[in-house]
Scaffold this motif. Structure first.
Motif, PDB file in Angstrom:
ATOM      1  N   ALA A  76      -1.066 105.351 -29.124  1.00 27.37           N
ATOM      2  CA  ALA A  76      -0.488 104.543 -28.051  1.00 27.37           C
ATOM      3  C   ALA A  76       0.067 105.429 -26.942  1.00 27.37           C
ATOM      4  CB  ALA A  76       0.605 103.636 -28.609  1.00 27.37           C
ATOM      5  N   CYS A 113       1.355 105.470 -33.240  1.00 19.25           N
ATOM      6  CA  CYS A 113       2.299 105.921 -32.212  1.00 19.25           C
ATOM      7  C   CYS A 113       1.665 106.987 -31.332  1.00 19.25           C
ATOM      8  CB  CYS A 113       3.563 106.460 -32.875  1.00 19.25           C
ATOM      9  SG  CYS A 113       4.603 105.183 -33.626  1.00 19.25           S
ATOM     10  N   ARG A 122      -0.312  99.974 -27.169  1.00 17.47           N
ATOM     11  CA  ARG A 122      -0.058  99.821 -28.601  1.00 17.47           C
ATOM     12  C   ARG A 122      -1.124  98.930 -29.234  1.00 17.47           C
ATOM     13  NH1 ARG A 122       3.042 102.376 -32.601  1.00 17.47           N
ATOM     14  NH2 ARG A 122       3.238 100.917 -34.351  1.00 17.47           N
TER      15      ARG A 122
END
Length: 365
Positions: free
Chosen positions: A12, A9, A24
């Motif tokens: 990304a 996370c 991602r």
């Protein structure tokens, strides 16, 4: 301790802020590369610590080891890790640090393929470097065009790739034409060395020779198939290319001169002597260049037809000698309007006769 899901996370988010497409997916590829695992294994346990085992003492479920591919066909190949088994021995800290360094490089718009050192082309796993263009899916259109134009694969005995780079076009063609021997040329010694290594890695080292030379200067004729993805970006447009290309890919492989057509003029001037009597040439062309290249080809005595890439852009230009009786059938074959062109099996003499003595010595024939 950083966990896989959290790292993905955060990575990304950094890539998205930097304007990277598919952040991602790229974060996933970079983390898998840093840990030396497949992307499938990476996603098996998002709560696993980076590079280590779970805090409860059970395995994180992330397999490690040598080079492997996740099987998606997207070129997601992983090589190596932070140690001999791909797992760091410091509780995952070095894996996380490596991942952060890879993110820094991608945020600076260094191409993903140069960061991982690998790229898939025509289902072949190839090493890449800053000495060459990164193989692109659009260029696979040239192999498709060649296969459409020459359905009798056994008749192709000699293949030439002008400006071979990684060797991707030549090696893909050798895979599809099993009776063929290939010659790749490039002006860059680093590129020919990389292509030679890729051939050896794929088990094709005895079927190909790579020469550092200016286009076809070291060659005589008689090739059944000639392939080339030449430089075709007009010089004035180079500064405006996306940063992944302008900053990191070699200008030598991009700069097509003032109008982008300089390399085509060189190639077409030599092509009549390079092609066998029943030979076919397939050249990559840039967007909007197909008309100008077709005009140059006709002036050089060739019949030209194009094949579009998946985006519908004319990408591959198939050339055959204008004097061939079956030329119309070859054009139709390329466009998918006929199933089989005419032609005989061509000259099957020793491929070592095609190149200078250095290549003949390598062949040992």
């Amino acid at each position: 301790m950083r966990l896989v899901g959290t790292a993905l996370c955060d990575g990304a988010a950094r890539l998205r802020e930097a304007g990277i497409e598919n952040p991602r997916r790229e974060a996933r590829l970079l983390l898998a590369h840093a840990m030396g695992v497949t992307t499938e294994a990476l996603l098996r346990d998002p709560r696993a610590p980076i590079g280590g085992t779970s805090t409860g003492g059970t395995s994180s479920g992330i397999s490690t080891g040598g080079a492997r591919t996740d099987g998606t066909g997207t070129g997601e190949t992983r090589t190596g890790g932070t140690g001999t088994d791909g797992i760091s021995d410091d509780g995952g800290r070095s894996g996380g640090t490596s991942y952060d360094r890879l993110l820094d490089r991608r945020v600076a718009h260094e191409p993903l393929a140069l960061i991982t050192g690998r790229r898939e082309f025509w289902s072949l796993d190839l090493a890449v470097s800053s000495a060459t263009l990164i193989p692109r899916a659009d260029s696979e259109t040239l192999i498709e065009a060649a296969l459409t134009a020459i359905p009798d694969r056994a008749r192709v005995r000699r293949i030439l790739d002008l400006g071979t780079g990684t060797g991707c076009l030549l090696l893909a063609a050798l895979r599809e034409f099993p009776a063929a021997f290939g010659v790749g040329t490039d002006r860059s010694a680093a590129a020919t060395s990389l292509a030679r290594n890729n051939a050896a890695m794929l088990g094709m080292g005895r079927r190909a020779v790579f020469l550092c030379t200016d286009w076809a200067a070291a060659l005589t004729g008689g090739f059944d198939l000639v392939l080339s993805n030449p430089p075709y970006i007009p010089t004035g447009e180079l500064p405006g290319l996306m940063p992944e290309v302008a900053r990191y890919e070699p200008t030598l492989a991009l700069d097509g001169g003032p109008d982008g057509l300089r390399a085509y003029r060189w190639i077409l001037s030599d092509l009549p002597r390079l092609l066998a009597a029943n030979g076919v040439a397939v050249l990559e062309v840039g967007q909007g260049q197909d008309g100008a290249v077709a005009d140059l080809a006709r002036a050089a005595g060739f019949v030209a037809a194009t094949r579009a890439d998946l985006a519908g852009i004319p990408r591959a230009m198939l050339l055959t000698a204008a004097g061939r009786a079956e030329k119309t059938v070859w054009q139709q074959a390329l466009l998918g309007l006929a199933s089989r062109p005419g032609g005989d099996g061509g000259d099957a003499s020793c491929p070592g006769a095609l190149v200078e003595s250095v290549a003949a010595r390598k062949l040992g024939r």
